[in-house]
Design an enzyme around this catalytic site. Structure first.
Site, mmCIF file in Angstrom:
data_model
loop_
_atom_site.group_PDB
_atom_site.id
_atom_site.type_symbol
_atom_site.label_atom_id
_atom_site.label_comp_id
_atom_site.label_asym_id
_atom_site.label_seq_id
_atom_site.Cartn_x
_atom_site.Cartn_y
_atom_site.Cartn_z
ATOM 1 N N GLY A 39 0.787 -1.230 0.000
ATOM 2 C CA GLY A 39 0.000 0.000 0.000
ATOM 3 C C GLY A 39 0.820 1.282 0.000
ATOM 4 O O GLY A 39 0.267 2.371 0.200
ATOM 5 N N SER A 108 12.586 -0.963 -1.215
ATOM 6 C CA SER A 108 13.876 -0.780 -0.501
ATOM 7 C C SER A 108 14.055 -1.897 0.536
ATOM 8 O O SER A 108 14.004 -1.649 1.737
ATOM 9 C CB SER A 108 13.971 0.609 0.138
#
Length: 200
Positions: A39, A108
């Site tokens: 999300g 990441s």
């Protein structure tokens, strides 16, 4: 990679602090990290809208968007992922210097890469936001069909399937998208910014 030689930093007369004063808010990077489908992008899009409505100067950097341009020459090996995040860290640093509250949405997956970005910036200018969502829930959502492709072997090195995701150890914020709505998540971030005097 060949390092540049014979270069010198050229300071600007207009400081970051002067830009922040003009903008009437502090600048920092809100670094949203989490699995694909957790999300991150959805939250940052809504957050950007709400902050804009509050008169806050913002810019949003999204993982897929950046790979269409700045990082289109990078793949998804650990080395390329590290370089992807390094470049985004440097771009974020420029936006912060410009007085802009920067929102990033990147998987990441490696703590070391995220910590390197944190180390680039002064204290309190890197706000790590962990968008927490189980692999099972992300895979069930699969908004881009990427998990299905990864399970079928069409995508190699996909985070959560055959590549690791290292959860943040001490993020400034944790958003649980299995329990919180988009509205609740964005308000949580805005509350954090208000409580910590970013939106002065």
């Amino acid at each position: 990679m060949t390092k540049s030689k014979h270069i010198a930093w050229h300071d600007s007369i207009v400081s970051k602090e002067a830009r922040q004063k003009r903008n009437k808010h502090k600048s920092a990077v809100l670094w949203f990290t989490g699995l694909s489908g957790s999300g991150k992008s959805t939250i940052t899009v809504e957050l950007e809208k709400k902050l804009y409505q509050l008169g806050i100067y913002t810019y949003r950097l999204d993982g897929d968007n950046i790979r269409h341009g700045l990082n289109k020459n990078l793949g998804f090996t650990p080395e390329d992922r590290a370089e992807n995040i390094r470049r985004i860290g440097e771009v974020s640093k420029l936006f912060i210097d410009a007085g802009v509250l920067t929102l990033t949405a990147f998987i990441s997956p490696y703590r070391e890469d995220r910590n390197l970005v944190r180390a680039l910036l002064p204290d309190k200018e890197f706000i790590e936001v962990y968008v927490k969502c189980s692999l099972e829930a992300c895979e069930e959502r699969d908004p881009k069909g990427l998990y299905k492709k990864a399970r079928a072997g069409a995508i190699a090195g996909f985070t959560g399937v055959d590549a690791p995701y290292e959860e943040p150890i001490a993020p400034e914020l944790t958003i649980d998208t299995e329990k919180q709505s988009i509205e609740e998540a964005t308000q949580q971030v805005i509350n954090y910014l208000l409580e910590n005097d970013y939106l002065t």
